[in-house]
Design a protein around this motif. Structure first.
Motif: not given
Ligand SMILES: O=C(CO)COP(=O)(O)O
Length: 221
Positions: A8-10, A85-87, A150-152, A183-185, A205-207
């Motif tokens: 979920w990130k922030q 270790g997430h980017s 990631i997120g693109t 990454g954009s799954v 992430g986003s989804a």
């Molecule tokens: O950073 C991610 C999961 O940790 C990937 O993010 P997205 O799915 O938004 O590309």
């Protein structure tokens, strides 16, 4: 066993997080469904028995005089997993290969499974430092997350992700470690990753912010 992890990130207040869980209806599966929430949600959320929780951050230090930190021993009992270790934490919180390795050791001591995120620029150095710190790499999960994806909306090709997953198992000298792709799954591309020989799950992430969308990503094995 496959892993479906929501990062979920922030995002989300406590109320929004509770709403997410009340709407989330995953298909019945013996695979692992994990939600990585912010620390503020932990302890207030009781996920269904089918779900596990992960933290997104842990202190590299043992308990003590470290203002602002939350340690592995404090997370014990609240989560089964923790991202390291997430980017984004490497960039925003200056997480280095060495700090990641210290965190992995402390998490394992607290019986929390680390999910170690890797990208090509530090893939080899991170595994080398982990080997120095732990001597043997086991009881953890790796996630290959290329920054460009990631997120693109520009996900890595499943074949390339599989090649990197194979490289990770080889460098870590452990073929039984679960390797995930992130990454954009989305619900449309997820099976292309799950069908790869060396990929055993996805980090989303986003989804994952939409509970219906994330439920569609879960394809039981
Ligand atoms: O950073 C991610 C999961 O940790 C990937 O993010 P997205 O799915 O938004 O590309």
């Amino acid at each position: 066993m496959q892993y479906f992890i929501a990062n979920w990130k922030q995002n989300f207040s406590l109320k929004e997080a509770q709403e997410w869980f009340s709407r989330f209806a995953p298909p019945s599966t013996k695979d692992q469904i994990i939600v990585a929430t912010s620390h503020i949600h932990l302890g207030s959320i009781t996920p269904s028995p089918q779900l596990s929780l992960a933290a997104q951050f842990v202190s590299p230090y043992d308990n003590g005089a470290h203002t602002g930190q939350i340690g592995a021993q404090q997370l014990r009992g609240l989560v089964d997993y923790c991202l390291v270790g997430h980017s984004e934490t490497r960039k925003d919180l200056q997480e280095t290969d060495q700090l990641v390795a210290q965190k992995v050791r402390l998490l394992q001591k607290a019986n929390i499974t680390p999910i170690v995120c890797l990208d090509l620029p530090y893939l080899e150095s991170q595994i080398r430092v982990l080997l120095l710190e732990l001597l043997e790499i086991k009881n953890l999960i790796f996630a290959y997350e290329p920054l460009s994806a990631i997120g693109t909306g520009q996900s890595e090709s499943p074949q390339r992700a599989n090649e990197i997953a194979f490289k990770i198992t080889t460098l870590a000298h452990n073929r039984s470690l679960p390797i995930l792709y992130g990454g954009s799954v989305d619900p449309f591309n997820v099976t292309d990753y799950l069908s790869q020989e060396y990929i055993s799950g996805v980090l989303v992430g986003s989804a994952s912010l939409d509970p219906e969308e994330f439920a569609k990503i879960i394809k039981p094995s």
